[in-house]
Write an enzyme that holds these catalytic residues in place. Sequence first.
Site, PDB file in Angstrom:
ATOM      1  N   GLU A   1       8.561  -5.571  -8.823  1.00 46.20           N
ATOM      2  CA  GLU A   1       9.493  -6.478  -8.145  1.00 46.20           C
ATOM      3  C   GLU A   1      10.571  -5.701  -7.417  1.00 46.20           C
ATOM      4  O   GLU A   1      11.133  -6.139  -6.424  1.00 46.20           O
ATOM      5  CB  GLU A   1      10.133  -7.410  -9.196  1.00 46.20           C
TER       6      GLU A   1
ATOM      7  N   PRO B   1      12.992  -2.350   1.105  1.00 47.90           N
ATOM      8  CA  PRO B   1      13.132  -3.282   2.226  1.00 47.90           C
ATOM      9  C   PRO B   1      14.593  -3.531   2.591  1.00 47.90           C
ATOM     10  O   PRO B   1      14.904  -3.973   3.693  1.00 47.90           O
ATOM     11  CB  PRO B   1      12.500  -4.566   1.715  1.00 47.90           C
TER      12      PRO B   1
ATOM     13  N   ASP C   1       6.088  11.221  23.370  1.00 48.22           N
ATOM     14  CA  ASP C   1       5.855  10.073  22.490  1.00 48.22           C
ATOM     15  C   ASP C   1       6.607   8.853  22.966  1.00 48.22           C
ATOM     16  O   ASP C   1       7.675   8.965  23.546  1.00 48.22           O
ATOM     17  CB  ASP C   1       6.466  10.371  21.100  1.00 48.22           C
TER      18      ASP C   1
HETATM   19  C1  4FV Z   1       9.437  -1.398   1.569  1.00 47.22           C
HETATM   20  C2  4FV Z   1       9.611  -1.621   2.946  1.00 47.22           C
HETATM   21  C3  4FV Z   1       8.897  -2.374   0.603  1.00 47.22           C
HETATM   22  C4  4FV Z   1       9.552  -3.885  -2.266  1.00 47.22           C
HETATM   23  C5  4FV Z   1       9.180  -4.191  -3.675  1.00 47.22           C
HETATM   24  C6  4FV Z   1       8.052  -2.226  -2.956  1.00 47.22           C
HETATM   25  C7  4FV Z   1       8.491  -2.971  -1.750  1.00 47.22           C
HETATM   26  C8  4FV Z   1       8.170  -3.177  -4.095  1.00 47.22           C
HETATM   27  N1  4FV Z   1       9.851  -0.155   1.279  1.00 47.22           N
HETATM   28  N2  4FV Z   1      10.116  -0.449   3.467  1.00 47.22           N
HETATM   29  N3  4FV Z   1       9.335  -2.702   3.664  1.00 47.22           N
HETATM   30  N4  4FV Z   1       8.969  -2.045  -0.710  1.00 47.22           N
HETATM   31  O1  4FV Z   1       8.437  -3.443   1.002  1.00 47.22           O
HETATM   32  O2  4FV Z   1      10.247   0.388   2.447  1.00 47.22           O
HETATM   33  O3  4FV Z   1       8.660  -2.490  -5.198  1.00 47.22           O
END
Ligand code: 4FV
Length: 239
Positions: free
Chosen positions: A110, A83, A162
Amino acid sequence: MFQGPLSESLIKKAVEKGLLELQVTDLRDFTSDKHKTADDSPYGGGPGMVMKVDVISSAIDSLKKKLEIGNSKLDIRVILMCPTGKLLTQEKVKELAKEKHLILVCGHYEGIDERVRELVDEEISIGDYVLTGGELPAMVLVDAIARHIPGVVKEEGSVMSDSFYSGLLDYPSYTKPEDFEGKKVPEVLLSGHHKEIERWRRKEALRLTLYRRPDLLAEADLNDLDRALLQEIMTEAGD
Ligand code: 4FV
């Protein structure tokens, strides 16, 4: 988790046609303890578990070694799905679709040990929300990239038209029935006048983008016709 989405429809056909090769690597195969532990509790305390850097590191190294057999100059791009990464866009998808080898690292629990960031070339997020794992983001990226591999999407045209491909949202599409509860298909689409149809579609794509994603319009490279059509839209709307 990868079995389902990546072994259906276009992706499945792309793999069968040899246009795309997908390999899922289980991080547990790179653990060193009999419990195959790939995560541990965070130093300094706090909730949840953290993915171990040593496990992820040996997995990436082993994959690179395997890929580099007989070709050490191989260009492999390692991407961490998280994220905190750069938000995924069609621009980034088109860029990554030109790469030969991608290793997508999927976090879980986590999060991942901060030192994993030094093992990757870039970090990508699919959106400002938190998921249970990086698997779905990795599948989203694979799906988006696969559409840009020549031969995966039958009609190249449909990728070119697209949303976001030309920086605008996609124009409205209609199919049978011509009349649905009194809601008719726009006449121009039944006219057979391809120039008129093209002009209508560009105008509707501009209208949709103007009202729903003006931020995209600011970035889009518009030509004179586009500016004239935008003028028409705003005049018609009395703006
Ligand atoms: C995420 C996103 C995402 C965070 C903690 C996986 C999570 C857990 N990855 N874009 N939004 N990952 O939320 O790519 O480990």
